[in-house]
Design a protein around this motif. Structure first.
Motif: not given
Lengths: 580, 421
Positions: B162-186
């Motif tokens: 469901d989460w993956i589908r949610l993200n897909l839906r947001l991307v289709e509507r032009g919204v970035t779903p996730l912010a990922l803090a990849a600068g911090d490994g943890w």
């Protein structure tokens, strides 16, 4: 030939003089060697750990050096070589700038201070400033906002690959002033009649450069290259603060790689890395020393007589160029100041140019992190280190110059000092830290100050020795006459060689104040020099830009004021040593 | 020129005078005994901890807080005048392996029901308790903006697909779903651990118990990587794409969602609330859902982290008194009021929590909880181990579409195998 006097007959027989007039070696007085004892005691703080590390590295044969075959280590070495290339490029740029500004004298008065101020800042402060400027978020970062407005999108400045730009800018901002100042001092010292003679001979442009400027500037180029290449190879703190943690592996250099692997690797392999680093800088130092063998003393500055002043148009261009370059050079400092004057929330969300959120809250937040306590701590360490250094370096330099050392011993001592001057902290950090811990001195500020003094002693001795060596012959003759004259000579030394002494004192104070790596590797918890407070605040960099900028600013006031007020003396001490 | 130099020298002298004055003030504090507390917190968390100490510490002694950041390991060493008396350790998994710790005072009770079951083995060595659990971190929370979800007609997901589908839906509507803090490994290891615990709790516990840990031999690890990759590989899913994500540290990702409003949600532990409260452009637009179960029938994963207070031996009387005071249920109420703090002591009154944190607090005593894996893995879970493997995994999958996931998983398993040898 026969003489007769008072009833005595003398026969004078001539004999060809072959070999020494007096048999045996000259008896040298032992008393000057006593002058070297404090220097020896202080330098053993460095030498003994260095020997321990070398022994550990070569443990059971050269097996430990296999750590170099590690792909991470090779990557780190490649990055260090890139840094050397950056340093050489910077020297070329500085040289060009010095040549250009030399022809346009009106540039000096604004350009010089603007270029010198960054030299008083630590690499941490510079790295923090440029990381603020290159922030990839367009609302916050200066360059991102500019490129967004000009091109519609901005590259990720702190991202993979582009972080080299940030690092090179921070490094160049700090060192360019030093390079230009030293080259300018050298160019200014070229006697004008030499130039006129050469011009009369018909040498122009490149041939004139090869005949006049290049040979005279070779010693200064040697000093500058030595300093910059050593700084580039020992690069440590700039990368820690300016590069986000996820890219620390890409930006790894040898000095940093030592630290990263030090916790998990065996001591022998760590020591092997340190030895490789030491060998690299030692080679640079020895090559540089041979180039400097001819001595630094420049001919005294002569007033340019009869040179026509530059025309009005040239002067106006000069002022404009100087102004523009000074403004560009002062921009990072302006960014730092403006960021510090915003509240932490405003600094974390908007850039320095926004007008809302102006307050002094960032300074308050920085003081909560222990800023004032660490400032007094750092002040104590810097003062003790500078005092000890001056007290020990002067007699040691005197011994090397006029102590009547046998020539071979003198040369060995000089080479040893040159090599020790560039010894990276990695060579003596681990044994010293263990020794301090065992002696219960971990975290003691006095022991940290002694380590700083020992680390600064070789360079100070070399500098003072060159200054003393360019002494007028009469002083030298007086010194060699014996022990009683030496105190009188020392008084003369203090008066005549003030520029060199001031240079050593000021540079050592600024260096210890701005130091990060020695306090980081050798100081225990609670020593908290200023740099460690700054680094602690910078852990969550982008949202703490306010307190980081405030802490950086506060920690920079003293060294900048000190260096700006003494800069002409420092340059004279570094390049000439004596007053004309 | 003379006047400029005078001004500059006056500035230098003023700087010297100020610093000397501060030394004088600092000396006055030496009249009372000082207890030095080493912490790894900075910024707002540090300020909140200082508030806690102000409320708790009596007049007999003075407490000095030493922020050591990531260098907290340097707090343990031989006894010197400047060595800390109390250390707030951010990696409780180290308590079992650290030498030179003093056992807790006997009158301190650290057993259930005062503290959750998960702490029992972590803080004990040979039956004696060496660490006092102080702060607990719930690492399975996802913070989002309610207005975005309402605007696009989506609900918090019930399962991972469901989460993956949610993200897909947001991307289709032009919204970035996730912010990922990849600068911090943890942050990356947290996402991976949630996937692993959700897939197979027995595999998770196996990996935590075995020494030396063998991640490459566990098939659940590959499956967890595939799940995580599915989340990251969606084109346009990450704010700023992989390049900018690598420069984002943990608070930056939170600011990306709530400050600049450029992304819809961020997976962050409970202490993100402090950052949200400081930087949110709209403080009422904050909501949270917990990481969903992998599919219907599986339990939702709850990964826990925390900080424990330890006493380096030998400990003075004041240090023991301080740790007794910190163990009281009401000691941390000021930090709870500031936000982003879950007390490890279950007797702490729960009415100070915000609604989101109260929901998280209820889950802490559930059965599906497990402690942070990367902490238990030691060096393998650190910045040169699992974190680096996950960084490379992100660069290979980020935004490249689902076809990139399987090869990247194979690469990651190879790298793990190399690391373990």
């Amino acid at each position: 030939m026969v003489l007769s006097s008072n009833g005595l007959r003398f026969e004078v027989v001539g004999r060809e003089v072959t070999g020494r007039p007096v048999r045996g070696r000259p008896r040298r007085p032992y008393s000057p060697y006593l002058l070297g004892l404090p220097g020896l005691a202080l330098i053993s703080i460095l030498v003994v750990p260095i020997v321990v590390t070398t022994v550990q590295a070569f443990g059971d044969g050269p097996g430990n050096f296999a750590v170099l075959a590690d792909p991470d280590a090779l990557h780190a070495i490649a990055n260090s070589l890139i840094w050397v290339a950056i340093a050489i490029g910077l020297i070329a740029v500085g040289f060009a700038l010095a040549m250009v500004s030399y022809r346009i004298p009106a540039v000096t008065s604004i350009l010089q201070p603007a270029l010198v101020v960054p030299f008083a800042l630590s690499l941490l402060v510079s790295g923090a400033t440029f990381r603020i400027m290159y922030d990839p978020v367009p609302e916050r970062g200066t360059l991102s906002a500019l490129s967004e407005r000009l091109f519609g999108s901005s590259p990720v400045w702190l991202g993979p690959g582009l972080f080299w730009l940030v690092l090179a800018s921070a490094f160049g901002w700090i060192w360019l002033g030093y390079v230009v100042s030293l080259f300018r001092a050298g160019l200014d010292a070229i006697p004008s009649d030499l130039i006129r003679t050469v011009a009369a001979e018909g040498l122009r442009g490149r041939r004139r450069f090869a005949a006049v400027e290049w040979p005279i500037l070779r010693p200064i180029t040697g000093v500058v290259t030595l300093t910059l290449v050593v700084a580039a190879v020992r690069m440590f703190d700039l990368i820690l603060i300016a590069v986000p943690a996820s890219m620390h592996h890409d930006a790894d250099v040898l000095a940093l790689h030592w630290w990263r692997t030090g916790a998990t690797a065996e001591p022998g392999r760590s020591a092997a890395l340190g030895v490789v680093l030491f060998a690299a800088v030692a080679v640079v130092a020895i090559v540089g020393m041979r180039g400097l063998r001819r001595g630094w003393a420049m001919p005294p500055v002569s007033r340019p007589v009869g040179t026509p002043p530059p025309g009005r148009r040239a002067r106006r261009i000069g002022w404009l160029v100087g102004f523009v370059v000074a403004a560009v050079w002062a921009l990072p400092a302006v960014v730092l100041l403006a960021t510090a004057l915003h509240s932490p929330r405003a600094a974390g969300l908007r850039g320095w140019w926004s007008l809302d959120g102006l307050s002094l809250d960032s300074f308050v937040a920085a003081s909560h992190a222990g800023l004032w306590r660490s400032m007094s701590s750092t002040l104590l360490v810097a003062l003790v280190a500078t005092t000890v250094l001056l007290v020990v370096a002067i007699p040691t330099a005197y011994l090397l110059t006029w102590g009547g050392l046998p020539p071979r011993l003198g040369r060995i001592a000089l080479t040893a000092f040159a090599v020790l001057a560039v010894a990276p902290v990695q060579m003596y950090a681990a044994p010293l830290r263990d020794a301090f811990a065992a002696a219960g001195l971990a975290g003691s500020r006095i022991s940290l100050a002694l380590v700083h003094a020992a680390a600064g002693l070789p360079f100070a001795v070399l500098l003072l020795r060159s200054a003393f060596a360019s002494a007028p012959p009469s002083l030298v003759a007086e010194a060699l006459q014996g022990y009683d004259r030496q105190s009188a000579v020392l008084t003369a030394v203090r008066h005549t060689y003030r520029p060199a002494l001031v240079a050593v004192g000021v540079l050592e104070f600024v260096l210890v104040w701005n130091d990060f790596i020695v306090g980081f590797l050798i100081g225990g918890p609670g020593t908290t020099p200023l740099s460690l407070v700054l680094w602690g605040e910078a852990r969550q960099f982008a949202v703490s830009t306010g307190p980081v900028a405030a802490a950086a600013l506060v920690s920079s006031v003293l060294p900048v004021a000190l260096l700006l007020s003494f800069w002409p003396t420092v340059v004279r001490g570094l390049t000439q040593g004596t007053r004309p | 020129m003379v006047s400029r130099r005078t001004v500059l020298r006056a500035a230098a002298a003023t700087g010297l005078a100020t610093a000397t004055g501060c030394t004088a003030t600092a000396d006055v504090l030496g009249l009372r005994p000082t207890v030095k507390v080493a912490v790894s917190w900075s910024g707002r968390e540090l300020r909140a901890f200082r508030d806690v100490l102000d409320a708790v510490v009596p007049d007999d002694y003075v407490v000095e807080v030493i922020p050591l950041g990531d260098d907290i390991a340097s707090a343990f060493g031989p006894r010197t005048p400047r060595r800390p008396d109390l250390v707030m350790l951010p990696q409780p998994g180290q308590v079992r392996s650290l030498d030179g710790l003093e056992p807790l005072p006997d009158d301190l009770v650290v057993d259930p029901p005062a503290y959750a079951e998960v702490w029992r083995d972590l803080i004990r060595r040979d039956g004696t308790a060496y660490g006092l659990p102080f702060k607990i971190a719930h690492k399975s929370a996802v913070w989002y903006r309610r207005s975005v979800f309402a605007e696009h007609g989506v609900e918090p997901p019930a399962t991972w697909p469901d989460w993956i589908r949610l993200n897909l839906r947001l991307v289709e509507r032009g919204v970035t779903p996730l912010a990922l803090a990849a600068g911090d490994g943890w942050v990356l290891t947290d996402v991976f651990e949630n996937a692993l615990l959700g897939l197979s709790a027995p595999a998770y516990r196996r990996l935590a118990a075995v020494d030396p840990p063998r991640l490459s031999r566990e098939p659940a690890v590959a499956a967890a990587l595939r799940l995580t990759g599915g989340l990251w590989a969606m084109p346009g899913a990450l704010a700023g794409a992989v390049d900018r994500s690598l420069t984002l540290q943990f608070p930056d990702a939170v600011v990306e969602v709530f400050g600049y409003r450029r992304a819809a949600m961020v997976q962050a532990p409970d202490f993100a609330e402090l950052t949200i409260r400081e930087f949110a452009a709209e403080p009422d637009d904050v909501a949270m859902f917990t990481v969903p179960p992998v599919s219907a029938g599986f339990a939702a994963p709850v990964v826990i982290g925390g900080d424990v207070a330890v006493l380096p031996a030998p400990a003075g009387e004041q240090a023991k008194d301080l740790i007794r005071r910190l163990a009281r249920p009401d000691a941390t109420e000021r930090w709870i009021a500031a936000g982003g703090f879950l007390a490890a002591n279950t007797l702490t009154p729960a009415d100070g929590y915000s609604p989101e944190l109260a929901r998280l607090d209820e889950q802490l005593s559930g059965a599906a909880t497990a402690f942070d894996l990367s902490d238990r893995l030691g060096a393998l879970g650190g910045s040169r181990g699992l974190q680096r493997v996950l960084h490379r995994f992100l660069t290979r999958t980020g935004g490249r579409g689902p076809e990139a996931v399987d090869p990247a998983v194979a690469f990651a398993m190879d790298e793990l195998r190399e690391l373990e040898d």
